[in-house]
Enzyme design. Structure first.
Site, PDB file in Angstrom:
ATOM      1  N   ASP A  67      21.425  -9.493  89.047  1.00 57.32           N
ATOM      2  CA  ASP A  67      21.501 -10.690  88.215  1.00 57.32           C
ATOM      3  C   ASP A  67      22.747 -11.457  88.615  1.00 57.32           C
ATOM      4  OD1 ASP A  67      20.214 -12.217  86.143  1.00 57.32           O
ATOM      5  OD2 ASP A  67      21.982 -11.823  84.917  1.00 57.32           O
ATOM      6  N   HIS A 177      29.419 -14.094  96.393  1.00 58.37           N
ATOM      7  CA  HIS A 177      29.367 -13.051  95.362  1.00 58.37           C
ATOM      8  C   HIS A 177      28.311 -11.995  95.711  1.00 58.37           C
ATOM      9  CE1 HIS A 177      26.727 -16.368  94.745  1.00 58.37           C
ATOM     10  NE2 HIS A 177      26.118 -15.880  93.695  1.00 58.37           N
TER      11      HIS A 177
HETATM   12  P1  IMP Z   1      18.858 -14.937  88.565  1.00 54.32           P
HETATM   13  O1  IMP Z   1      17.754 -15.089  89.559  1.00 54.32           O
HETATM   14  O2  IMP Z   1      18.433 -14.544  87.206  1.00 54.32           O
HETATM   15  O3  IMP Z   1      19.942 -14.024  89.098  1.00 54.32           O
HETATM   16  O4  IMP Z   1      19.465 -16.401  88.340  1.00 54.32           O
HETATM   17  C1  IMP Z   1      20.596 -16.792  88.995  1.00 54.32           C
HETATM   18  C2  IMP Z   1      20.862 -18.278  88.788  1.00 54.32           C
HETATM   19  O5  IMP Z   1      22.262 -18.462  88.974  1.00 54.32           O
HETATM   20  C3  IMP Z   1      20.182 -19.129  89.863  1.00 54.32           C
HETATM   21  O6  IMP Z   1      18.985 -19.672  89.428  1.00 54.32           O
HETATM   22  C4  IMP Z   1      21.229 -20.206  90.146  1.00 54.32           C
HETATM   23  O7  IMP Z   1      21.109 -21.236  89.222  1.00 54.32           O
HETATM   24  C5  IMP Z   1      22.544 -19.483  89.884  1.00 54.32           C
HETATM   25  N1  IMP Z   1      23.046 -18.880  91.139  1.00 54.32           N
HETATM   26  C6  IMP Z   1      23.142 -17.564  91.444  1.00 54.32           C
HETATM   27  N2  IMP Z   1      23.618 -17.381  92.683  1.00 54.32           N
HETATM   28  C7  IMP Z   1      23.814 -18.614  93.188  1.00 54.32           C
HETATM   29  C8  IMP Z   1      24.288 -19.074  94.458  1.00 54.32           C
HETATM   30  O8  IMP Z   1      24.583 -18.339  95.410  1.00 54.32           O
HETATM   31  N3  IMP Z   1      24.360 -20.418  94.576  1.00 54.32           N
HETATM   32  C9  IMP Z   1      24.024 -21.274  93.596  1.00 54.32           C
HETATM   33  N4  IMP Z   1      23.565 -20.900  92.417  1.00 54.32           N
HETATM   34  C10 IMP Z   1      23.459 -19.569  92.200  1.00 54.32           C
END
Ligand code: IMP
Length: 195
Positions: A67, A177
């Site tokens: 996440d 990250h």
């Molecule tokens: P997840 O798929 O639930 O982990 O959602 C992560 C959300 O955080 C993504 O939809 C992006 O909006 C934001 N995010 C996470 N990593 C990145 C990155 O490397 N660049 C830009 N946005 C990110």
């Protein structure tokens, strides 16, 4: 070589993760996985929720829950665990517009922000490894660059004097990250004979 099922249906994420674990693990997507509601209050909780959901379907396999999101202390930590659904549409462009709007009164010193990626490796519902990666930067005043996804166009990275969307994939991977989290996971896997 380990086979790790990723608790995600995002093929881009799977490819990116596979690049970091090349030679040590294959990253697979399971067709029966559907994203659970991300009800956790932390990245860790949500990574566990994702991993548990998949581990329940394939208890004998290694699964990875991840996440991630953007944290802006000036906004009390928002968008945080709600990064992907910050605006009502959840569209990247709308999320960015909303963030720019909320940062309207923020001066240079208020613009510090960081991305977090939390990973949880699980088997049979049990956590075998967990780790977090971060990258620090600041929220730009306007969008720059075309690469990447999500908040990349307004995440300014001072050491490179560019936004994440102005970096090549290789440059971003070096400092991101997710890269920081996955390098720790790689080190862990390299020390294991079997899991
Ligand atoms: P997840 O798929 O639930 O982990 O959602 C992560 C959300 O955080 C993504 O939809 C992006 O909006 C934001 N995010 C996470 N990593 C990145 C990155 O490397 N660049 C830009 N946005 C990110």
């Amino acid at each position: 070589m380990f086979d790790i099922y990723l608790a995600s249906s995002n093929k881009h994420k799977a490819l990116e993760i596979e690049e970091f674990l090349r030679g040590i693990a294959r990253i697979l997507i399971h067709e029966k996985y559907t994203s659970p509601p991300e009800t956790g209050e932390s990245f860790r909780e949500n990574a566990i929720i994702k991993a548990k959901t998949l581990s329940h379907i394939i208890p004998e396999e290694l699964v990875l829950g991840e996440d991630s999101g953007l944290v802006v202390p000036f906004l009390g930590g928002a968008p945080g665990v709600s990064s992907h659904r910050f605006s009502s549409s959840g569209d990247d462009e709308e999320n960015i517009k909303l963030l720019i709007e909320k940062m309207r009164d923020a001066h240079d010193e208020d613009r510090k922000a960081y991305f977090v990626s939390y990973g949880v490796l699980m088997k049979g519902g049990k956590i075998l490894w967990e780790g977090e990666g971060r990258v620090y930067g600041c929220i730009d005043y306007h969008q720059q660059g075309e690469q990447g996804f999500g908040y990349d166009p307004i995440f300014y990275y001072p050491p490179f004097k560019k936004t994440f969307a102005q970096l090549s994939r290789e440059e971003k991977n070096r400092v991101s990250h997710r890269g920081a989290m996955l390098r720790q996971l790689r080190k862990f896997l390299e020390k294991q004979k079997e899991l």
